[in-house]
Design a protein around this motif. Structure first.
Motif, PDB file in Angstrom:
ATOM      1  N   GLN A 377       0.715  -1.162   0.063  1.00 54.43           N
ATOM      2  CA  GLN A 377      -0.374  -0.655   0.057  1.00 54.43           C
ATOM      3  C   GLN A 377       0.390   1.277  -0.129  1.00 54.43           C
ATOM      4  O   GLN A 377       1.892   1.384   0.629  1.00 54.43           O
ATOM      5  N   SER A 412       2.481 -12.258   6.518  1.00 52.75           N
ATOM      6  CA  SER A 412       1.739 -11.046   7.133  1.00 52.75           C
ATOM      7  C   SER A 412       1.809 -10.641   8.716  1.00 52.75           C
ATOM      8  O   SER A 412       1.876  -9.165   9.423  1.00 52.75           O
ATOM      9  N   ARG A 416       2.290  -7.157  10.251  1.00 56.64           N
ATOM     10  CA  ARG A 416       1.990  -6.478  11.822  1.00 56.64           C
ATOM     11  C   ARG A 416       3.055  -6.100  12.544  1.00 56.64           C
ATOM     12  O   ARG A 416       3.219  -5.560  13.044  1.00 56.64           O
ATOM     13  N   ARG A 422       0.935  -0.313   7.280  1.00 53.93           N
ATOM     14  CA  ARG A 422       0.598  -0.368   5.806  1.00 53.93           C
ATOM     15  C   ARG A 422       0.202  -1.676   5.717  1.00 53.93           C
ATOM     16  O   ARG A 422       1.069  -2.976   6.649  1.00 53.93           O
ATOM     17  N   PHE A 423      -0.070  -2.402   4.570  1.00 56.10           N
ATOM     18  CA  PHE A 423      -0.833  -4.045   4.191  1.00 56.10           C
ATOM     19  C   PHE A 423      -0.158  -3.921   3.017  1.00 56.10           C
ATOM     20  O   PHE A 423      -0.303  -2.741   2.322  1.00 56.10           O
ATOM     21  N   THR A 425      -1.298  -6.688  -0.448  1.00 52.28           N
ATOM     22  CA  THR A 425      -1.644  -7.998  -1.401  1.00 52.28           C
ATOM     23  C   THR A 425      -0.464  -8.870  -2.123  1.00 52.28           C
ATOM     24  O   THR A 425       0.395  -8.002  -2.713  1.00 52.28           O
ATOM     25  N   GLY A 469      -0.350  -8.066   6.910  1.00 51.70           N
ATOM     26  CA  GLY A 469      -0.683  -7.531   7.396  1.00 51.70           C
ATOM     27  C   GLY A 469      -2.210  -7.095   8.314  1.00 51.70           C
ATOM     28  O   GLY A 469      -2.683  -6.909   9.642  1.00 51.70           O
ATOM     29  N   LEU A 470      -3.414  -7.189   7.721  1.00 54.47           N
ATOM     30  CA  LEU A 470      -4.258  -7.074   7.888  1.00 54.47           C
ATOM     31  C   LEU A 470      -4.893  -8.573   8.451  1.00 54.47           C
ATOM     32  O   LEU A 470      -5.591  -8.624  10.029  1.00 54.47           O
ATOM     33  N   GLU A 473      -3.105  -8.878  12.227  1.00 55.91           N
ATOM     34  CA  GLU A 473      -4.317  -7.877  12.858  1.00 55.91           C
ATOM     35  C   GLU A 473      -5.578  -8.570  13.121  1.00 55.91           C
ATOM     36  O   GLU A 473      -6.022  -8.486  14.609  1.00 55.91           O
TER      37      GLU A 473
END
Length: 559
Positions: A377, A412, A416, A422-423, A425, A469-470, A473
């Motif tokens: 991102q 991932s 985090r 940031r994330f 894909t 990252g997401l 989370e």
């Protein structure tokens, strides 16, 4: 009896006699202002605000707030007059200028000012008055309206300023010089622009009359040329005759002599107190340029200087960021036994922005290969750095023997823990080239596309998880991971992985863009490098601000 010869009894004086200065000024529509040069704040009293057709709540003391009421060409002229007075040590001065009312009409106004200095002679404040000048300048206004030359010049300044405000690169600034509407009314037969590079000047643009001469593309600042003199002295230079060209600049004269040029004006482009370039204008008729025209040209040169410096800084910063981004991508793609690969990457040049797109090809034991494509991102150097960290993390996890779903889950969690907010894909494919088995995991990214040997072409639906990252989370390290989708790639078939910059564009439905890409792959060249080039060339002129990355793999092994 009354004394008939004596004077009449005096009438009583008004209680407010004599009138205070502020009352006298207000009744005669004279407002006051006080400009503090240290802070830059410009105070206007209520009458002055009224003359400028400004409401008190619309003005906070910043002179920039006058822009809606003082036209650009008038502001440029007043700025030049003030600069000349401050530089010359003048104590007082005055000028007429026009104010644009709320209804769009122009009204003449007059300002008179006094410059206050400290004991060392340094200017501190400009204090003065503003008054209505409609009636006394009726004749001057009519004469100004008939002065087509001035109208053309002010139009040039306004259009140039509008174009420069949108310039995002050096080439955009040069396009302003080539704009016929902006520079076509200057009356000049030649316009040249030079950029200062250390001890020399490089000519980067010219328009009209063959003003550009290859032999003069590079000149030294120390040389006896008018552009060099303007840079050395940091002062405008005006040449009023061909004789002056011949006698004062003998090195330039052989190039000027065949041209229809009899006068010239050269303006140093100053930014942050140093010359970064020089603008030259060549005129067909001899004679001096009037003060008003000089002031307008000075204002135009100042705007070009600021835009040129901004564009140069943007390009330098973008180049540095792009070099960082390129350093984070693989330096080479390894040869993969049993397959052919092709990769492409292109950064969308948007000022200083870069993206976080990446690709990678990872040889694995047992005739397997890992294929990764992803997008972090954001569009800045942070995105490029995070991209490099993720790429190396996935390389490390897969090299340790972790299966695709575990490698993505660990990546991932790492993202985090980096606390970047940031994330990213990502799609990861583990391909067994001996059997053609594909094990695919997807984290919020586009599905892969396969071109079959029979001419078919389809998107592979892959069960996906949240972006990197997401997922860490919202689910934590023990929560749901990334499901694996298994497919088969036959001999001669091609697998395509790409980032959304290759398909997304403003105003176009994503489904339509995905179908357009599928058709392009289906009908594209057979050779892998040619196919990669064709896919990128097809979207070269698209608008949008995203990078593009592409990875192709064709299996050549046995079934």
């Amino acid at each position: 009896m009354a004394d008939r010869g004596g004077p009449p009894a005096a009438a009583p004086l008004p209680g407010d006699w004599p009138a205070r200065p502020d009352l006298s000024l207000a009744l005669n529509r004279m407002g006051g202002f006080d400009w503090d040069l240290g802070s830059g704040l410009l105070h206007l009293d209520p009458v002055a605000l009224g003359l400028l057709d400004l409401r008190p709540e619309e003005y906070d003391g910043d002179p920039a707030g006058l822009a809606p009421r003082v036209p650009l060409f008038e502001a440029a002229r007043l700025k030049a007059l003030a600069a000349r007075a401050l530089k010359g040590g003048t104590a007082t001065g005055g000028a007429y200028f026009r104010v644009r009312r709320r209804d769009g009409s122009l009204r003449w106004t007059y300002t008179q000012a006094h410059i206050r200095h400290d004991p060392t002679g340094r200017p501190l404040r400009i204090i003065g008055i503003v008054r209505d000048a409609r009636h006394e300048l009726a004749e001057a206004a009519a004469r100004s309206d008939l002065d087509a030359g001035r109208g053309r010049l002010t139009g040039v300044v306004e259009r140039t300023a509008a174009l420069l405000s949108r310039a995002a690169s050096v080439e955009d600034v040069l396009d302003v010089l080539r704009d016929e509407e902006a520079f076509g009314h200057l009356g000049a037969v030649g316009v040249v622009l030079g950029v200062v590079e250390g001890a020399r000047i490089r000519l980067v643009a010219e328009r009209r009359a063959g003003a550009y001469v290859p032999a003069l593309q590079y000149t030294r600042v120390a040389d006896a040329y008018p552009m060099s003199e303007a840079v050395r002295t940091e002062r405008p230079l005006f040449i009023t005759s061909r004789d002056e060209f011949r006698s004062s600049y003998p090195l330039l004269w052989p190039h000027i002599e065949p041209l229809p040029v009899s006068a010239g004006a050269y303006f140093p482009l100053i930014a942050q107190a140093r010359p970064i370039g020089v603008l030259g204008l060549l005129y067909p008729r001899p004679g001096d340029i009037g003060h008003e025209q000089r002031d307008l040209l000075l204002a135009m040169a100042s705007g070009i200087a600021q835009s040129l410096q901004r564009a140069m800084l943007f390009e330098q910063e973008h180049d540095l960021a792009e070099e960082l981004q390129q350093a984070m991508l693989p330096r080479r793609i390894p040869e993969v036994p049993g397959a052919l690969t092709a990769v492409r990457y292109r950064s969308a040049r948007l000022g200083r922005s870069v993206g976080g797109d990446w690709y990678d090809v990872l040889p694995l034991p047992g005739g397997r290969v890992g294929l990764t494509i992803g997008d972090v991102q954001g569009h800045d150097t942070d995105a490029a750095v995070v991209m490099g960290q993720l790429r190396m993390a996935l390389w490390a996890y897969t090299s340790e023997g972790h299966p695709p779903e575990t490698a993505l889950a660990r990546a991932s969690l790492l993202l985090r823990e980096l606390d970047t907010e940031r994330f990213a894909t990502c799609t990861y494919v583990e391909a067994d080239l001996s059997s053609g088995t594909l094990r695919i995991v997807r984290a919020g990214h586009l599905d892969p596309l396969v071109r079959r040997v029979d001419g078919g072409c389809e998107w592979i639906p892959v069960a996906g998880g949240l972006p990197l990252g997401l997922s860490a989370e919202f689910t934590g390290p023990g929560g749901p991971g990334y499901p694996v989708t298994t497919q088969r790639l036959g001999p001669g078939e091609t697998l395509l992985l790409c980032t959304d910059g290759l398909v997304e564009q403003p105003g176009i439905d994503l489904g339509e863009s995905l179908e357009a890409l599928r058709q392009s792959v289906r009908t594209g060249p057979a050779a892998l490098p040619a196919l990669a080039d064709a896919l990128f060339d097809a979207v070269e002129d698209r608008t949008g601000g995203d990078d593009r990355a592409l990875l192709l793999l064709r299996r050549d092994g046995p079934s």
